[in-house]
Design an enzyme around this catalytic site. Structure first.
Site, PDB file in Angstrom:
ATOM      1  N   ASP A   1       0.829  -1.209   0.000  1.00  0.00           N
ATOM      2  CA  ASP A   1       0.000   0.000   0.000  1.00  0.00           C
ATOM      3  C   ASP A   1       0.866   1.263   0.000  1.00  0.00           C
ATOM      4  O   ASP A   1       0.521   2.261  -0.622  1.00  0.00           O
ATOM      5  CB  ASP A   1      -0.933   0.017   1.218  1.00  0.00           C
ATOM      6  CG  ASP A   1      -1.987  -1.080   1.107  1.00  0.00           C
ATOM      7  OD1 ASP A   1      -2.241  -1.525  -0.042  1.00  0.00           O
ATOM      8  OD2 ASP A   1      -2.531  -1.492   2.144  1.00  0.00           O
ATOM      9  N   CYS A   2       1.992   1.202   0.716  1.00  0.00           N
ATOM     10  CA  CYS A   2       2.854   2.389   0.776  1.00  0.00           C
ATOM     11  C   CYS A   2       3.894   2.426  -0.344  1.00  0.00           C
ATOM     12  O   CYS A   2       4.404   3.487  -0.677  1.00  0.00           O
ATOM     13  CB  CYS A   2       3.520   2.496   2.146  1.00  0.00           C
ATOM     14  SG  CYS A   2       4.209   0.951   2.751  1.00  0.00           S
ATOM     15  N   TYR A   3       4.202   1.264  -0.903  1.00  0.00           N
ATOM     16  CA  TYR A   3       5.158   1.189  -2.017  1.00  0.00           C
ATOM     17  C   TYR A   3       4.497   0.397  -3.150  1.00  0.00           C
ATOM     18  O   TYR A   3       4.748  -0.787  -3.322  1.00  0.00           O
ATOM     19  CB  TYR A   3       6.456   0.500  -1.575  1.00  0.00           C
ATOM     20  CG  TYR A   3       7.251   1.275  -0.546  1.00  0.00           C
ATOM     21  CD1 TYR A   3       8.185   2.217  -0.957  1.00  0.00           C
ATOM     22  CD2 TYR A   3       7.066   1.056   0.818  1.00  0.00           C
ATOM     23  CE1 TYR A   3       8.906   2.938  -0.026  1.00  0.00           C
ATOM     24  CE2 TYR A   3       7.782   1.770   1.754  1.00  0.00           C
ATOM     25  CZ  TYR A   3       8.711   2.716   1.329  1.00  0.00           C
ATOM     26  OH  TYR A   3       9.422   3.413   2.241  1.00  0.00           O
TER      27      TYR A   3
END
Lengths: 405, 136
Positions: free
Chosen positions: A139-141
């Site tokens: 989700d963040c990368y």
């Protein structure tokens, strides 16, 4: 007589430090005597340049848009696989890594013309390097694929790290079998047709400070054409080997783990190296200054090739099968004449490490110090000495038979 | 300025027999040449030339021939040292069967004597920095 590192640094700063290379100091001490020379000389510089397998580089490529987490993914640099077991964009490449499509030794002896060592050399030389990576996406990368050129000048950090360099003496290799063999000690002709060695001998850092009295953790050194530091004892550190009366190890002994900023290094001293039938590695240039704090330290730096002895090992039998047998013991003085007498036979000898380049490194370091550009550091901790009991261990192999660990 | 004088043996595959190769070697690359042997038919050709000219022109001329697709006989090859990659380690010294490499006892520099080289190629893959190269 100036005899703390701070006093020597004061002289370096004022341009008055008296510096000789480990080769020059032999004559200086012969001429002036140990006592006078110890009062006169501040630093002796050493150098070595040869294949050093346990070398690597790591760097931070910066964050892409959108972000990618390389950690846990796969990555290659100029098609050579690199290590992607760190966080988002830190990458490490080992000197021995090979492209997946390299035939290895399928057609023996393999050529090994390109690998991790060459990637490091080209990176240092400022060439663009092709980076190809895949990741699983988070989700963040979110990004899953990255293909880009990278260049050392754009990297956040680029660091050379070598976990075992600058071996304090090393095996001398022969082949007693009846066919040629291809080893990390070079091509060895059958029936002891040649003998290969790999050490700068009288110029080599740890042979000039055999008991690690001045060389320790935190020592600032010449590394790959720039400045680096000794980070730790190198792997396979083995101080307890047989030594001569003056303390020079007669077998592979101490090693150094070193670290430094790759961005200020030079590919003249970090060169991708191919060993026929063995693999790819990198030749590393390394030099260590030895502060002359007392006569004893100076005496050790006067070691000559005639006083350095190494074990001749059969790389067709004893070495691969880990047998303790040695064929003979020979001096570097004799090895450097181009022939050695082994069991009554005259055998041609050749070197894998470059003496001229070792001399160039010791001379460069001398010029840096004399010119006030390079000060000495006080080690923050010592390397394990002879009394430490540190020993090189073979693997205690325990077969896995389903009984658990 | 070094003048190179060498004999080369060329083979023309079928699709190249109508190329004015000799003309280009003279006009574009300033090479003086002497045809020692030539057998050319519509099917194939073989020519032995003695080429003379400045080293740079010679190298460019050979590059032209290679790019054209002509086959230059391997016996015309020679081994040269890439000085920028040679580290003077000496791994070549005992590998060479012709003793073309020698070590200076003082400087420890390695000298390569091209006159002694028999183009066996043993040094090429045994050189750790791959500084020995095969050229025409």
């Amino acid at each position: 007589m100036a005899k703390t590192i701070e006093e020597i640094n004061h002289k370096i700063r004022s341009g008055k430090a008296v510096v000789f290379t480990a080769e020059e100091i032999i004559g200086v001490v012969k001429e002036h005597g140990l006592k006078t020379a110890a009062a006169m000389v501040d630093v002796v510089t050493t150098g070595t340049f040869g294949p050093m397998c346990s070398s690597s580089a790591y760097f931070n490529i910066g964050h892409s848009k959108p972000r990618i987490k390389l950690g846990g993914g796969k990555i290659s640099l100029n098609d050579v696989p690199a290590y992607a077991g760190f966080a988002a964009v830190d990458v490490m490449i080992g000197a021995n890594a090979l492209p997946d499509d390299d035939p290895r030794n399928r057609f023996h002896p393999g050529e090994f013309n390109y690998g991790g060592g060459h990637v490091i050399e080209e990176l240092v030389a400022g060439k663009n390097i092709k980076l190809v990576a895949t990741a699983y996406g988070t989700d963040c990368y979110p990004r899953k694929k990255l293909e880009t050129w990278i260049n050392i000048k754009d990297l956040n950090e680029a660091v050379l790290f070598n976990m075992r360099n600058s071996y304090q003496n090393y095996n001398v290799a022969v082949n007693l079998s009846d066919k040629a063999i291809y080893t990390y000690m070079g091509t060895l002709k059958p029936n002891m047709g040649n003998v290969n060695y790999c050490s700068a001998g009288q110029l080599s850092p740890l042979l000039n400070d055999p008991y690690y009295k001045t060389i320790g953790i935190g020592t600032k050194i010449f590394l790959g054409g720039g400045e680096g530091f000794i980070a730790w004892q190198g792997t396979q550190f083995n101080p307890g080997v047989p030594r001569t009366e003056t303390g020079v190890p007669k077998r592979g002994s101490g090693t150094l783990a070193v670290i430094g900023d790759l961005k200020q290094m030079n590919s003249r001293y970090l060169m991708g190296t191919s060993m026929l039938g063995y693999g790819v590695t990198i030749s590393v240039g390394l030099g260590v200054p030895i502060p002359i704090l007392d006569e004893d330290i100076l005496r050790h730096t006067t070691v000559t090739d005639d006083e350095i002895f190494a074990a001749v090992i059969d790389y067709s039998g004893a070495y691969p099968n880990v047998k303790p047998d040695i064929v003979a013991e020979v001096s570097y003085g004799e090895l450097r004449t181009g022939n050695v007498m082994i069991n009554g036979r005259k055998v041609p000898s050749a070197s894998l490490s470059s003496y001229p380049r070792a001399r160039e490194i010791a001379t460069t370091l001398k010029e840096w110090i004399s010119g006030g550009k390079f000060e000495l550091t006080q080690p923050v901790a010592s390397l394990p000495g002879v009394e430490s009991g540190v020993k090189f261990k073979l693997l205690n192999e325990r077969p896995i038979n389903g009984s658990g660990g | 300025m070094t003048i190179t004088n060498k004999k080369i043996s060329l083979r023309f595959p079928r699709h190249l027999v109508d190329r004015p190769v000799v003309y280009h070697l003279i006009k574009d690359y300033n090479l003086e040449l002497n045809i020692l042997k030539a057998t050319i038919s519509s099917e194939e050709g073989h020519m032995v030339l003695e080429l003379r000219g400045e080293r740079a022109d010679f190298d460019k001329g050979i590059e032209y021939l290679t790019k054209t697709g002509l086959i230059i006989d391997t016996l015309c090859r020679e081994v040269t040292r890439n000085e920028a990659r040679c580290t003077d380690c000496g791994a070549c010294v005992t590998i060479c069967p012709a003793q073309a490499f020698s070590v200076d006892s003082i400087s420890r520099d390695i000298t390569f004597d091209e006159e002694k080289c028999v183009v066996c190629g043993m040094c090429i893959l045994s050189c750790p920095s791959r500084s020995m190269e095969l050229h025409f």
